[in-house]
Each structure stands twice: as C-alpha cells, then as structure tokens.
Design a protein around this motif. Structure first.
Motif, PDB file in Angstrom:
ATOM      1  N   ILE A 140      -4.619 -47.948 -24.161  1.00 39.54           N
ATOM      2  CA  ILE A 140      -3.741 -49.107 -23.945  1.00 39.54           C
ATOM      3  C   ILE A 140      -4.276 -50.263 -24.780  1.00 39.54           C
ATOM      4  N   ALA A 156     -10.526 -47.236 -16.539  1.00 41.25           N
ATOM      5  CA  ALA A 156     -10.556 -46.555 -17.834  1.00 41.25           C
ATOM      6  C   ALA A 156     -11.277 -45.209 -17.745  1.00 41.25           C
ATOM      7  N   PHE A 192     -13.663 -50.481 -21.391  1.00 40.57           N
ATOM      8  CA  PHE A 192     -12.721 -51.571 -21.147  1.00 40.57           C
ATOM      9  C   PHE A 192     -13.168 -52.791 -21.939  1.00 40.57           C
ATOM     10  N   ILE A 248      -9.091 -49.147 -22.719  1.00 42.11           N
ATOM     11  CA  ILE A 248      -8.142 -50.197 -22.369  1.00 42.11           C
ATOM     12  C   ILE A 248      -8.620 -51.492 -23.010  1.00 42.11           C
ATOM     13  N   THR A 301      -6.093 -45.440 -17.298  1.00 41.72           N
ATOM     14  CA  THR A 301      -6.082 -44.335 -18.261  1.00 41.72           C
ATOM     15  C   THR A 301      -7.003 -43.222 -17.759  1.00 41.72           C
TER      16      THR A 301
END
Length: 298
Positions: A68, A121, A126, A103, A94
């Motif tokens: 993402i 994540a 992250f 992410i 995710t």
C-alpha cells in the motif's frame, strides 16, 4: 483533476489499482497482490486529500498481499469513519497467510471523531513519511510490523500507542542495533505523544541511552514487553515518566536505569513459566532509581 469515491470496493480479483486524482474517498476496500505493478497493490497519488471511511485490506486468492503506497497524497489522509467491523477504528492491513507487503503513508489527520488506527503490515515494514495527528489528534494507534520508519510527530492525545515487532528479531531502543531488528532511536521516541506507549517483541529488546528529554512526550507509562530477554546496555537510560519492563526470560541490567518522575517496575518472569533464565541480573555498581515506587519481580 477529478474526484473519486470508492465505497465497499472488493477488488481482490484486480491485480492492482493506481489512482491519480484531485481528491479521493475510500470506504471498505480490498485489492490484490500487485504482481503486475512491482508488487504494489494500491497506489494513490492525489493533489489534495484522501479520506478514509473504512478498512483497507490487501490479498488475492493465493493469499499474497500487494503493498500500500499512500505517500503520494499531497494533502492530508483524513480518518473519517471506521470499517464494517468496527465503526470507531480504521484498519489498514497487508497481513495475509501468504506474502505480506509494506505499508507507506503520508500525513494523517483525524476527521473529528477520534478515530483509532490499526496498521498491520505482518512481516513487512511500515513507513510514515510525515506526521500523524499533528493538527487534530487521532485515537489509539496500533502498529504491527517487522520495522517502523517514522517521519514525524505522532499525536494521539490521551490515547495510547502500541508497536509490536512481528518477526522476533528484536527491538533496538535508544541506539540503533541495525541488521534485522526494529530500531526506534532516542530521537524517534520524541515523536510519540501519548498517554501510554507499549513496545513488544518475541525477540530481544536492547535499551541503550534513552533520555528523559526524548521521553517526556509520553505522559503515562512506557512498557517494554518481550517473551525473550530485555537488556539495558552500553549507556545509562532515563525515562521521564513511568517505566514498566516485562520479560518472560531474563532482564539483564548492565547500565543505570531510572524513571525520573514515575514508577519503575521490572519483571524477569512475566509469564511465571519455568524458562531457562527467569531472573533479573544487575551488574556491580549499577543504580536503579524511580521518581515513584520501585518494584522488582522474578
């Protein structure tokens, strides 16, 4: 330059979604693994704001997640309302049974309802490239990731922050360990504005040179929790307020540790099970000091 609204968009059969627009609103949204887009499943690039009004989940039919990427939002990422499972919490995940994915988020602000944010994540990282809650504090923040890269202040007001290292590679707190551990430097601790902050890992937590000046933004208790060992090494550590240290299997204190204005609690056998090292070891000449009560348990 158009505006885009996706509500309850189940796009998991879609490999990836790249969205370029003026502003956008996402309700509950699910996208695939991004294999056709260098494994980025959801890539949002906006001139203005991105409003989140639901959960964002990734994963295809093979249970692999795409990354993402919301760091291309030039405006704010506004937490408007929670997802279908919890109206007061937005979950961005995710974490799947196959391959997890990173992410990355830009500047985040609350939409006025004290919305909590959960970032999961899995075994990926992250990253936040800007601030969270700088103008309007958000609700409770929960992060699960292999590592966190913090780009600015994170403000949750009187709510709490919880960060869990997911790969059992441990946490380096104060001075970076490098390698595969999650590193949260002393300077990064000053980004955390919260009542309580919990840092947890199934691996070893190593504390080195934490300062009172960079922990004063945590008004309540900093909790360090490990199912393995917690070690205070190399340089003394001072936490401005309360400190709770909880290990299932050994707290090793080789340097001075203090809580300047709060309680100091250290437990070397938090699970009360018989492990190989259920104890607290304190090196010769080391000082433990508390502004409140001091408790040791093993």
């Amino acid at each position: 330059s158009a505006n885009t609204v996706l509500t309850n968009a189940v796009l998991s059969s879609l490999d990836h979604l790249v969205l370029t627009a003026n502003i956008a609103t996402l309700g509950d949204t699910s996208v695939g693994d991004g294999a056709g887009n260098t494994n980025v499943g959801l890539d949002i690039n906006l001139d203005g704001d991105l409003t989140l009004a639901g959960d964002i989940t990734m994963g295809d039919t093979s249970n692999n997640a795409g990354a993402i990427a919301f760091d291309g939002v030039d405006g704010d990422i506004i937490l408007s309302s929670g997802g279908a499972s919890d109206a007061s919490t937005i979950t961005i995940s995710t974490d799947v049974s196959g391959t997890d994915a990173a992410i990355s988020l830009g500047k985040i602000e609350d939409g006025g309802s004290d919305i909590a944010l959960t970032i999961d994540a899995g075994s990926a990282n992250f990253t936040t490239t800007s601030t969270i809650g700088a103008s309007d504090t958000i609700g409770t923040l929960t992060i699960s990731a292999a590592d966190v890269i913090l780009g600015g202040n994170i403000k949750v007001g009187s709510n709490n922050i919880s960060i869990t290292e997911t790969d059992a590679h441990g946490i380096g707190l104060g001075a970076a360990l490098g390698g595969t551990a999650m590193d949260i430097t002393d300077a990064e601790l000053a980004y955390l504005y919260a009542q309580d902050v919990t840092l947890a890992s199934a691996g070893k937590i190593t504390v080195n040179g934490v300062t009172a000046g960079n922990t004063g933004t945590i008004s309540g208790t900093t909790t360090l929790s490990s199912t393995g060992e917690i070690e205070f090494s190399t340089a003394a550590s001072v936490f401005d307020n309360a400190l709770s240290v909880s290990s299932d299997d050994l707290v090793d204190i080789d340097q001075d540790v203090s809580s300047a204005t709060g309680n100091l609690s250290i437990n070397g056998d938090a699970d009360t099970d018989s492990d190989s090292n259920d104890q607290i070891t304190i090196a010769t000449g080391v000082t433990l000091a508390a502004g409140g009560s001091l408790s040791l348990d093993a």
